[in-house]
Design a protein around this motif. Structure first.
Motif, PDB file in Angstrom:
ATOM      1  N   VAL A   5       0.859  -1.194   0.000  1.00 55.35           N
ATOM      2  CA  VAL A   5       0.000   0.000   0.000  1.00 55.35           C
ATOM      3  C   VAL A   5       0.891   1.238   0.000  1.00 55.35           C
ATOM      4  O   VAL A   5       1.848   1.320   0.764  1.00 55.35           O
ATOM      5  N   GLN A   6       0.566   2.185  -0.869  1.00 61.66           N
ATOM      6  CA  GLN A   6       1.236   3.484  -0.881  1.00 61.66           C
ATOM      7  C   GLN A   6       0.169   4.578  -0.810  1.00 61.66           C
ATOM      8  O   GLN A   6      -0.714   4.648  -1.663  1.00 61.66           O
ATOM      9  N   ILE A   7       0.263   5.383   0.228  1.00 59.85           N
ATOM     10  CA  ILE A   7      -0.630   6.534   0.378  1.00 59.85           C
ATOM     11  C   ILE A   7       0.229   7.770   0.173  1.00 59.85           C
ATOM     12  O   ILE A   7       1.237   7.956   0.861  1.00 59.85           O
ATOM     13  N   ILE A   8      -0.157   8.598  -0.793  1.00 59.75           N
ATOM     14  CA  ILE A   8       0.684   9.716  -1.205  1.00 59.75           C
ATOM     15  C   ILE A   8      -0.080  11.023  -1.040  1.00 59.75           C
ATOM     16  O   ILE A   8      -1.093  11.264  -1.720  1.00 59.75           O
ATOM     17  N   VAL A  32       2.817   0.637   3.386  1.00 56.82           N
ATOM     18  CA  VAL A  32       2.582  -0.600   4.129  1.00 56.82           C
ATOM     19  C   VAL A  32       3.149  -1.746   3.306  1.00 56.82           C
ATOM     20  O   VAL A  32       2.820  -1.893   2.122  1.00 56.82           O
ATOM     21  N   ASN A  33       3.987  -2.553   3.923  1.00 55.94           N
ATOM     22  CA  ASN A  33       4.579  -3.693   3.240  1.00 55.94           C
ATOM     23  C   ASN A  33       3.687  -4.922   3.332  1.00 55.94           C
ATOM     24  O   ASN A  33       2.835  -5.026   4.225  1.00 55.94           O
ATOM     25  N   ALA A  34       3.879  -5.850   2.419  1.00 52.69           N
ATOM     26  CA  ALA A  34       3.161  -7.116   2.467  1.00 52.69           C
ATOM     27  C   ALA A  34       3.465  -7.831   3.784  1.00 52.69           C
ATOM     28  O   ALA A  34       4.580  -7.750   4.304  1.00 52.69           O
ATOM     29  N   LEU A  61     -10.900  10.740  -1.184  1.00 51.88           N
ATOM     30  CA  LEU A  61      -9.967  11.807  -0.832  1.00 51.88           C
ATOM     31  C   LEU A  61     -10.285  13.080  -1.609  1.00 51.88           C
ATOM     32  O   LEU A  61     -10.764  13.033  -2.748  1.00 51.88           O
ATOM     33  N   ASP A  62     -10.001  14.231  -0.991  1.00 54.50           N
ATOM     34  CA  ASP A  62     -10.078  15.500  -1.714  1.00 54.50           C
ATOM     35  C   ASP A  62      -8.908  15.613  -2.686  1.00 54.50           C
ATOM     36  O   ASP A  62      -9.039  16.164  -3.779  1.00 54.50           O
ATOM     37  N   SER A  63      -7.741  15.121  -2.247  1.00 52.35           N
ATOM     38  CA  SER A  63      -6.560  15.083  -3.119  1.00 52.35           C
ATOM     39  C   SER A  63      -5.608  14.019  -2.581  1.00 52.35           C
ATOM     40  O   SER A  63      -5.714  13.591  -1.436  1.00 52.35           O
ATOM     41  N   GLY A  64      -4.690  13.611  -3.435  1.00 57.89           N
ATOM     42  CA  GLY A  64      -3.753  12.561  -3.048  1.00 57.89           C
ATOM     43  C   GLY A  64      -4.079  11.251  -3.741  1.00 57.89           C
ATOM     44  O   GLY A  64      -5.048  11.140  -4.502  1.00 57.89           O
ATOM     45  N   GLN A  65      -3.256  10.252  -3.473  1.00 57.01           N
ATOM     46  CA  GLN A  65      -3.391   8.957  -4.132  1.00 57.01           C
ATOM     47  C   GLN A  65      -3.314   7.812  -3.121  1.00 57.01           C
ATOM     48  O   GLN A  65      -2.610   7.911  -2.113  1.00 57.01           O
ATOM     49  N   ILE A  66      -4.028   6.734  -3.447  1.00 58.98           N
ATOM     50  CA  ILE A  66      -3.884   5.472  -2.727  1.00 58.98           C
ATOM     51  C   ILE A  66      -3.620   4.392  -3.769  1.00 58.98           C
ATOM     52  O   ILE A  66      -4.429   4.190  -4.688  1.00 58.98           O
ATOM     53  N   LEU A  67      -2.475   3.727  -3.635  1.00 51.72           N
ATOM     54  CA  LEU A  67      -2.097   2.653  -4.550  1.00 51.72           C
ATOM     55  C   LEU A  67      -2.038   1.341  -3.781  1.00 51.72           C
ATOM     56  O   LEU A  67      -1.486   1.278  -2.666  1.00 51.72           O
ATOM     57  N   ILE A  68      -2.616   0.290  -4.352  1.00 54.52           N
ATOM     58  CA  ILE A  68      -2.504  -1.056  -3.790  1.00 54.52           C
ATOM     59  C   ILE A  68      -1.888  -1.935  -4.870  1.00 54.52           C
ATOM     60  O   ILE A  68      -2.413  -2.020  -5.988  1.00 54.52           O
ATOM     61  N   ASP A  69      -0.767  -2.555  -4.538  1.00 56.52           N
ATOM     62  CA  ASP A  69      -0.002  -3.326  -5.526  1.00 56.52           C
ATOM     63  C   ASP A  69       0.301  -2.483  -6.762  1.00 56.52           C
ATOM     64  O   ASP A  69       0.127  -2.931  -7.907  1.00 56.52           O
ATOM     65  N   LYS A 159      -5.862  -9.140   0.169  1.00 59.60           N
ATOM     66  CA  LYS A 159      -4.453  -8.769   0.320  1.00 59.60           C
ATOM     67  C   LYS A 159      -4.233  -7.964   1.593  1.00 59.60           C
ATOM     68  O   LYS A 159      -3.139  -7.993   2.176  1.00 59.60           O
ATOM     69  N   ILE A 160      -5.281  -7.223   1.997  1.00 56.34           N
ATOM     70  CA  ILE A 160      -5.184  -6.363   3.180  1.00 56.34           C
ATOM     71  C   ILE A 160      -6.452  -6.521   3.998  1.00 56.34           C
ATOM     72  O   ILE A 160      -7.561  -6.513   3.452  1.00 56.34           O
ATOM     73  N   LEU A 161      -6.295  -6.643   5.299  1.00 53.01           N
ATOM     74  CA  LEU A 161      -7.450  -6.639   6.205  1.00 53.01           C
ATOM     75  C   LEU A 161      -7.407  -5.352   7.012  1.00 53.01           C
ATOM     76  O   LEU A 161      -6.394  -5.034   7.646  1.00 53.01           O
ATOM     77  N   LEU A 162      -8.515  -4.607   6.978  1.00 57.95           N
ATOM     78  CA  LEU A 162      -8.647  -3.361   7.719  1.00 57.95           C
ATOM     79  C   LEU A 162      -9.507  -3.622   8.949  1.00 57.95           C
ATOM     80  O   LEU A 162     -10.585  -4.204   8.844  1.00 57.95           O
ATOM     81  N   LEU A 163      -9.049  -3.192  10.112  1.00 57.05           N
ATOM     82  CA  LEU A 163      -9.763  -3.461  11.362  1.00 57.05           C
ATOM     83  C   LEU A 163      -9.975  -2.148  12.107  1.00 57.05           C
ATOM     84  O   LEU A 163      -9.009  -1.500  12.543  1.00 57.05           O
ATOM     85  N   ASP A 164     -11.248  -1.761  12.241  1.00 56.10           N
ATOM     86  CA  ASP A 164     -11.592  -0.473  12.859  1.00 56.10           C
ATOM     87  C   ASP A 164     -12.029  -0.690  14.309  1.00 56.10           C
ATOM     88  O   ASP A 164     -13.200  -0.942  14.585  1.00 56.10           O
ATOM     89  N   GLU A 165     -11.086  -0.602  15.236  1.00 52.90           N
ATOM     90  CA  GLU A 165     -11.317  -0.774  16.673  1.00 52.90           C
ATOM     91  C   GLU A 165     -12.202  -1.991  16.972  1.00 52.90           C
ATOM     92  O   GLU A 165     -13.197  -1.880  17.695  1.00 52.90           O
ATOM     93  N   PRO A 166     -11.856  -3.166  16.458  1.00 51.15           N
ATOM     94  CA  PRO A 166     -12.745  -4.325  16.610  1.00 51.15           C
ATOM     95  C   PRO A 166     -12.795  -4.895  18.026  1.00 51.15           C
ATOM     96  O   PRO A 166     -13.678  -5.692  18.326  1.00 51.15           O
ATOM     97  N   LEU A 167     -11.844  -4.498  18.891  1.00 53.20           N
ATOM     98  CA  LEU A 167     -11.803  -5.068  20.241  1.00 53.20           C
ATOM     99  C   LEU A 167     -12.390  -4.144  21.301  1.00 53.20           C
ATOM    100  O   LEU A 167     -12.425  -4.491  22.482  1.00 53.20           O
ATOM    101  N   SER A 168     -12.861  -2.977  20.896  1.00 47.47           N
ATOM    102  CA  SER A 168     -13.231  -1.955  21.877  1.00 47.47           C
ATOM    103  C   SER A 168     -14.420  -2.345  22.750  1.00 47.47           C
ATOM    104  O   SER A 168     -14.557  -1.860  23.871  1.00 47.47           O
TER     105      SER A 168
END
Length: 367
Positions: A5-8, A32-34, A61-69, A159-168
């Motif tokens: 993942v590259q967030i620019i 973010v690395n594999a 996003l208003d501006s910027g880039q998100i790249l996956i692979d 390829k990526i798992l996103l977890l939003d405060e799952p243990l709270s």
């Protein structure tokens, strides 16, 4: 490691009902690395959930880039991105059983039934829910529901798992057990996890790398030990671990740095960069509570802070001693239970010396 993942230079604002705006992401760049376990850590409103939702495609996003692979994601809908999300409230289907909740992601892709049943069973085993497949979510504990949500998110191997405060929503004991379980599952699956939390214990326990955020910005990146041992600012030091801060001015520089604090104590630092030091400038020193000692040795006998004991708190494995060093400035010292003999000599109202090793003290950058 390959960059997954590259967030620019990500930027995002939200409009308020009053007609103003709130900056959620402010020129955020991140890689973010594999196979990496990344934690986004910060207080409520710092931008961590907005960043997570931007990766998943639920926020634009208003501006910027998100790249996956290496592929730009701007025009990809959430369901076409190689990511899955575990939400804070789990979002389970209440009317169907565990097996069908977990298998839902395969059902919508018209997966072969035999293959589907094999993968559901493998995933149930991975999250420790074999034998629970016929139960409805309402018949499960909070920890079991969390496992179902996790299983549903990983069954199609994103390829990526996103977890939003799952243990709270879990109690402390279960939350601690799930921290270790999540890390073990991530290691077994070999996929990247991006985890959002405001809980420093979760971040320190599970992460390969911690991203500390505040006011829409990344404040510091590093491994848990790097962040804890060398916080770049007072904000990071406060957010990761407990801290004692001493503000003052430099009174002498030679092989050691002497700081006259606002409470008329002199603190000595031996590990510092000369280029970071400016005479007559205000300076902030960090001492972790566990670095203050009741007894001295050859390293620490010359270095101490005199104070008055105000409170002694038993924490189970440790004791916390709260002390007044002057001008109503309270600092804390953590003493292991194995040193109970030393604690027994301490009484509220006593004046004591707390010793320290000057090489362990950190100078923090002014924010």
């Amino acid at each position: 490691m390959s960059k997954l993942v590259q967030i620019i230079q990500a930027n995002k604002k939200f409009l308020t009902p009053e007609g103003g705006s709130v900056i959620a992401l402010d020129d955020v760049s991140l890689e973010v690395n594999a196979k990496e376990f990344i934690t986004l850590l910060g207080p409520s409103g710092c931008g961590k959930t907005t960043l997570l939702r931007s990766i998943s495609g639920f926020e634009k996003l208003d501006s910027g880039q998100i790249l996956i692979d290496s592929q730009e994601m701007t025009n990809f809908q959430p369901y076409n991105r190689p990511v899955n999300t575990v939400f804070q409230n789990y979002a389970l289907f209440p009317h169907i059983n565990v097996e069908n909740n977990i298998g839902y992601g395969l059902d919508v892709t018209n997966c072969d039934k035999k293959e589907r049943d094999i993968r559901v069973k493998e995933t149930l085993e991975l999250v420790g829910l074999l034998g629970f497949e016929k139960r409805k979510p309402s018949q499960l504990s909070g920890g079991q529901q969390q496992r179902v949500a996790l299983a549903r998110a990983i069954i199609n191997r994103p390829k990526i798992l996103l977890l939003d405060e799952p243990l709270s929503a879990l109690d402390r004991k279960l939350r601690q057990a799930m921290q270790l379980e999540l890390k073990n599952i991530q290691n077994e699956l070999g996929i990247a996890f991006i985890f959002v939390t405001h809980d420093q214990e979760e971040a320190l326990t599970m992460s390969d790398k911690i991203i500390v955020m505040n006011n829409g910005k990344i404040i510091q990146k590093g491994t848990p030990t790097e962040i804890y041992d060398n916080p770049a600012s007072e904000f990071t030091a406060q957010f990761i671990g407990e801290s004692n801060f001493f503000n003052g001015k430099i009174s002498k520089i030679d092989e050691e740095l002497r700081i006259k604090t606002n409470c008329n104590n002199t603190i000595v630092v031996s590990n510092f960069n000369q280029s970071d030091i400016v005479n007559d400038k205000n300076i902030t020193i960090l001492i972790r509570p566990e670095e203050l000692l009741l007894n001295s040795d050859n390293k620490t006998e010359k270095y101490f802070i005199e104070c008055e004991i105000k409170q002694i708190v038993f924490l189970g494995t440790d004791f916390k001693i709260l002390c007044d060093i002057g001008n109503k400035k309270i600092i804390q010292c953590i003493v292991r239970d194995s040193l109970r003999e030393n604690i027994n000599k301490c009484k509220i109202g006593n004046r004591i010396k707390l010793f320290y090793d000057p090489s362990t003290l950190r100078i923090l950058k002014n924010e």
